[in-house]
Scaffold this motif. Structure first.
Motif, PDB file in Angstrom:
ATOM      1  N   VAL A  38       0.877  -1.168   0.000  1.00 24.40           N
ATOM      2  CA  VAL A  38       0.000   0.000   0.000  1.00 24.40           C
ATOM      3  C   VAL A  38       0.912   1.214   0.000  1.00 24.40           C
ATOM      4  N   ASP A 116      -1.648   4.721  -3.478  1.00 23.06           N
ATOM      5  CA  ASP A 116      -2.994   4.196  -3.233  1.00 23.06           C
ATOM      6  C   ASP A 116      -3.795   5.180  -2.391  1.00 23.06           C
ATOM      7  N   HIS A 134      -9.056   2.268   3.339  1.00 25.81           N
ATOM      8  CA  HIS A 134      -8.285   1.519   2.337  1.00 25.81           C
ATOM      9  C   HIS A 134      -7.688   0.241   2.936  1.00 25.81           C
ATOM     10  N   LEU A 135      -7.215   0.338   4.171  1.00 29.27           N
ATOM     11  CA  LEU A 135      -6.591  -0.809   4.828  1.00 29.27           C
ATOM     12  C   LEU A 135      -7.603  -1.695   5.542  1.00 29.27           C
TER      13      LEU A 135
END
Length: 191
Positions: A38, A116, A134-135
């Motif tokens: 990422v 990202d 996102h994570l």
């Protein structure tokens, strides 16, 4: 939070062009590692960033330290503004290599953003929410990772003063021309 999904030994390899970072990562790890990683980059208003770099490099430029506190005496503040303007007007080759730090090259490869998640320093809470989403992590877990960083960013010299004091039209244009791609892409304004 899984190990190496967020904080790992590549964390903090900043200020190198993304193409170099990618090549080093693939050499040290693998192409799969690079592709799966990422990629998070931070962006900041370039006019504010240049003043921040100036404060960071002040000792290197002058051999003196800026007194750290909630204020700088007016005479020193006036001197700092003049030194910044004079320094920015020097030919670029006479200024340390990262002084005209062009973040665009740090997070793009062939003009394409590789990140990202874009971490905007003017919106730290919102950026942390985007990163957590996102994570697929809890906001508070991500917040814990950034606590020291947030404290540092909010207590910097530049956050205590109006960055616009450091500019005249010529220096404002120098920064715009050096960092036009990121200013235009993110819509930064000198305001």
């Amino acid at each position: 939070m899984q190990e190496n999904n967020f904080i790992n030994e590549w964390w903090g390899k900043s200020h190198m062009p993304a193409s170099v970072c990618r090549a080093e990562c693939i050499k040290e790890k693998s192409e799969k590692y690079w592709l799966d990683a990422v990629k998070v980059v931070s962006v900041r208003n370039p006019w504010i960033h240049q003043v921040s770099r100036f404060f960071l490099n002040y000792y290197e430029l002058t051999g003196k330290k800026i007194p750290y506190g909630n204020s700088i005496e007016p005479k020193l503040y006036t001197e700092l503004i003049k030194l910044f303007k004079d320094h920015m007007k020097k030919p670029q080759a006479t200024i340390s290599s990262d002084y005209y730090n062009r973040n665009w090259e740090i997070y793009t490869i062939d003009g394409k953003i590789i990140a990202d998640v874009i971490f905007r320093l003017e919106d730290v809470p919102g950026s942390i929410r985007k990163l957590a989403k996102h994570l697929n992590c809890d906001y508070n877990d991500i917040m814990k990772c950034f606590n020291g960083y947030i404290d540092h960013a909010s207590s910097s010299y530049v956050s205590r003063y109006d960055y616009k004091d450091f500019y005249d039209d010529e220096v404002k244009d120098i920064v715009y021309n050096a960092r036009k791609k990121e200013i235009d892409h993110y819509g930064y304004k000198f305001e």
